[in-house]
Design a protein around this motif. Structure first.
Motif, PDB file in Angstrom:
ATOM      1  N   GLU A   1       0.801  -1.227   0.000  1.00 15.02           N
ATOM      2  CA  GLU A   1       0.000   0.000   0.000  1.00 15.02           C
ATOM      3  C   GLU A   1       0.831   1.273   0.000  1.00 15.02           C
ATOM      4  O   GLU A   1       0.289   2.366   0.031  1.00 15.02           O
ATOM      5  CB  GLU A   1      -0.932   0.014   1.230  1.00 15.02           C
TER       6      GLU A   1
ATOM      7  N   GLU B   1       2.911   4.509  -0.995  1.00 17.44           N
ATOM      8  CA  GLU B   1       2.668   5.452  -2.078  1.00 17.44           C
ATOM      9  C   GLU B   1       3.723   5.356  -3.179  1.00 17.44           C
ATOM     10  O   GLU B   1       3.409   5.281  -4.354  1.00 17.44           O
ATOM     11  CB  GLU B   1       2.634   6.882  -1.513  1.00 17.44           C
TER      12      GLU B   1
ATOM     13  N   LYS C   1       2.625   6.268 -10.654  1.00 14.49           N
ATOM     14  CA  LYS C   1       1.589   7.312 -10.661  1.00 14.49           C
ATOM     15  C   LYS C   1       1.787   8.268 -11.833  1.00 14.49           C
ATOM     16  O   LYS C   1       0.812   8.681 -12.478  1.00 14.49           O
ATOM     17  CB  LYS C   1       1.616   8.076  -9.333  1.00 14.49           C
TER      18      LYS C   1
ATOM     19  N   SER D   1      -2.535  -5.312  -4.555  1.00 18.52           N
ATOM     20  CA  SER D   1      -3.250  -4.043  -4.417  1.00 18.52           C
ATOM     21  C   SER D   1      -3.561  -3.504  -5.812  1.00 18.52           C
ATOM     22  O   SER D   1      -2.674  -3.441  -6.670  1.00 18.52           O
ATOM     23  CB  SER D   1      -2.390  -3.038  -3.639  1.00 18.52           C
TER      24      SER D   1
ATOM     25  N   THR E   1      -5.383  -0.198  -7.748  1.00 18.19           N
ATOM     26  CA  THR E   1      -5.997   1.133  -7.647  1.00 18.19           C
ATOM     27  C   THR E   1      -6.137   1.734  -9.046  1.00 18.19           C
ATOM     28  O   THR E   1      -5.409   1.358  -9.977  1.00 18.19           O
ATOM     29  CB  THR E   1      -5.140   2.085  -6.782  1.00 18.19           C
ATOM     30  N   LYS E   2      -7.076   2.650  -9.180  1.00 20.53           N
ATOM     31  CA  LYS E   2      -7.264   3.339 -10.453  1.00 20.53           C
ATOM     32  C   LYS E   2      -6.846   4.794 -10.314  1.00 20.53           C
ATOM     33  O   LYS E   2      -7.070   5.425  -9.288  1.00 20.53           O
ATOM     34  CB  LYS E   2      -8.727   3.236 -10.901  1.00 20.53           C
ATOM     35  N   ARG E   3      -6.240   5.303 -11.355  1.00 15.19           N
ATOM     36  CA  ARG E   3      -5.808   6.701 -11.372  1.00 15.19           C
ATOM     37  C   ARG E   3      -6.153   7.239 -12.758  1.00 15.19           C
ATOM     38  O   ARG E   3      -5.480   6.899 -13.743  1.00 15.19           O
ATOM     39  CB  ARG E   3      -4.315   6.821 -11.082  1.00 15.19           C
TER      40      ARG E   3
ATOM     41  N   GLN F   1      -1.206  -1.473 -10.263  1.00 15.05           N
ATOM     42  CA  GLN F   1      -1.259  -2.696  -9.473  1.00 15.05           C
ATOM     43  C   GLN F   1       0.103  -2.960  -8.831  1.00 15.05           C
ATOM     44  O   GLN F   1       1.140  -2.735  -9.448  1.00 15.05           O
ATOM     45  CB  GLN F   1      -1.650  -3.895 -10.351  1.00 15.05           C
TER      46      GLN F   1
END
Length: 499
Positions: free
Chosen positions: A107, A109, A119, A143, A145-147, A153
């Motif tokens: 998780e 950043e 990112k 994990s 996530t969408k951005r 991932q």
């Protein structure tokens, strides 16, 4: 080890790696990839240079016992920790191979090696998956996530495959050991015979099987994700070569990228060696302009695209050297910066202790790499348990230690780069019986080298003209600025578009 012995060793290892038809199991043997002439690496080759044949027998026994224990455990847990990639989104442009060096999990950043690259790529519309090689013994997890319109991932790779897959890896490694045993029957010179004999033992080591295991995991990820490119940290290790070959075995057109993230040292070898094209990167991204120039000078890398991508560890010039050699506390202070290796800590701190006992008016700050603890060091080295009052064990931030120091005593640590950018004067500790491992080997005339207590005492007591000291410091800072430049994700994005 002497320099001529080092080069002879590299050549003997290459004979095995470059032999026509060399198997992937042979390429996976970490021991055959001579990274650089650092004592921590060269200790693994000392017995071969000295001809200590009994060491091979003992190592064979240890390998057999470790393999047996691991297979029995795998059989009992029946693939309990085998990872399933079905939950991963198949829409991926870039597969990144990184390393989990702390227990922070998936998780976090930013990545330890690639920073905020995932990112920034997502902001450019590229989806990425970062697979973390698990050194921290953290439970495997995923994990997602969408951005914007992109997917990021991150997953921690499992430490094992299923029992049958692991058994297959060991069988392949054992088959390579038999091939190397047959090679011993050929007419070989003394060193080549010793290297082949040791490689036969290393073929069934945990390191070899680990590289092969990672290759199988990368295959599965490539099949699931169908990325255009794969990006791995690049220092010349066997697993990196296996990663490229494994990716190409299931996706022949995939763009293979190696990221040279660390400083390049004198006589750095494995990263600049050319193997069969299936094991070679298409592109090498460097951490700075300096590394780009160094790699482009290598004839072995002709045909490989080399370009600077930068580093998340780039340092901004903080200050120029002070007109006084005394810190704000009014004391002369030397910061000691060993690598995160116990033997290097013992060497540098042992030297600093000798100097501190003889020069009480000079302060010494001992700073450890984040993966080391003073307690462990003192438990293993009794002479560090009672220290003079002019030695302090650092509990402050790195920048705070820079602020209260004038010199930095170092050997192979890249922390010296940040120290120089903060205005400290570098002092390299050299041992006369070894190949130099200086991070600043290309500008060694701008820093001071010491080997004895008298060398250090003379340095701190001299009143060298401040103009010369300031000039050297500024030139060193100019050099260090080129070693780690700010990370530019656009360069990585361009590599993805190449495919």
């Amino acid at each position: 080890m002497k320099e001529d012995q080092y080069h002879a060793l590299c050549k003997a290892c290459d004979e095995l790696l470059l032999e026509p038809g060399a198997s992937r199991q042979r390429i996976a043997i970490p021991w055959l990839h001579v990274i650089r002439p650092h004592p921590i690496f060269l200790v693994n080759y000392r017995q071969v240079i000295e001809g200590q044949v009994t060491a091979n027998f003992l190592m064979s026994l240890r390998n057999f016992a470790a393999t047996l224990i691991r297979l029995v455990r795998l059989f009992l847990i029946n693939g309990k920790f085998k990872m399933n990639f079905d939950s991963l989104s198949p829409n991926c442009d870039l597969l990144i191979i990184s390393h989990l060096v702390t227990g922070s999990g998936v998780e976090v950043e930013d990545d330890f090696y690639y920073g905020s690259t995932a990112k920034e790529l997502a902001d450019r519309g590229f989806s990425s998956t970062t697979a973390l090689i698990n050194y921290a013994k953290v439970k495997p997890s995923i994990s997602v996530t969408k951005r914007g319109g992109a997917v990021i991932q991150r997953l921690i790779l499992a430490p094992t495959l299923g029992f049958m897959e692991e058994w297959s890896l060991y069988r392949g490694a054992a088959a390579e050991a038999k091939c190397l045993k047959k090679r011993l029957g050929k007419h070989l010179n003394v060193l080549s015979h010793r290297v082949t004999e040791r490689a036969k033992v290393e073929a069934v080591s945990g390191g070899t099987v680990s590289a092969l295991r990672l290759g199988e995991q990368i295959k599965a990820l490539i099949i699931r994700l169908r990325p255009s490119a794969i990006l791995v940290t690049y220092e010349g290790h066997s697993w990196e070569r296996v990663a490229f070959a494994s990716a190409r075995s299931v996706s022949p057109r995939i763009h293979c990228i190696g990221y040279q993230h660390a400083a390049l040292f004198k006589h750095q070898y494995a990263a600049q060696r050319k193997l069969a094209s299936i094991y070679a990167p298409d592109t090498i991204l460097t951490s700075g302009k300096l590394s780009e120039m160094q790699l482009k000078r290598s004839r072995q890398l002709e045909g490989v695209k080399i370009v600077t991508a930068g580093s998340c560890r780039s340092y901004v010039r903080q200050t120029k050297i002070s007109p006084s050699l005394e810190s704000k506390t009014g004391k002369r202070t030397c910061l000691v910066l060993p690598e995160g290796i116990a033997s290097e800590c013992n060497l540098l701190f042992g030297y600093a202790l000798m100097c501190a006992q003889s020069i009480p008016h000079v302060q010494f700050i001992w700073r450890l790499h984040p993966n080391m603890r003073f307690k462990d060091l003192m438990d293993s080295n009794p002479k560090f348990r009672e220290l003079p009052s002019n030695i302090r064990l650092s509990t402050r931030t790195l920048l705070e230690d820079f602020e209260r120091s004038q010199w930095a005593l170092y050997r192979g640590s890249t922390a010296i780069i940040q120290a120089i950018m903060s205005g400290l004067l570098p002092i390299y500790l050299h041992r006369n019986d070894e190949i130099q491992i200086d991070t600043l080997h290309e500008v060694d005339k701008l820093r001071t080298q010491v080997s004895t207590f008298e060398d250090f005492s003379s340095l701190v007591e001299q009143s060298e003209p401040i103009i010369k000291t300031r000039k050297n410091s500024e030139q060193l800072q100019d050099f260090c600025e080129q070693m780690f430049t700010p990370l530019n994700s656009q360069v990585i994005a361009s590599c993805i578009r190449l495919n």
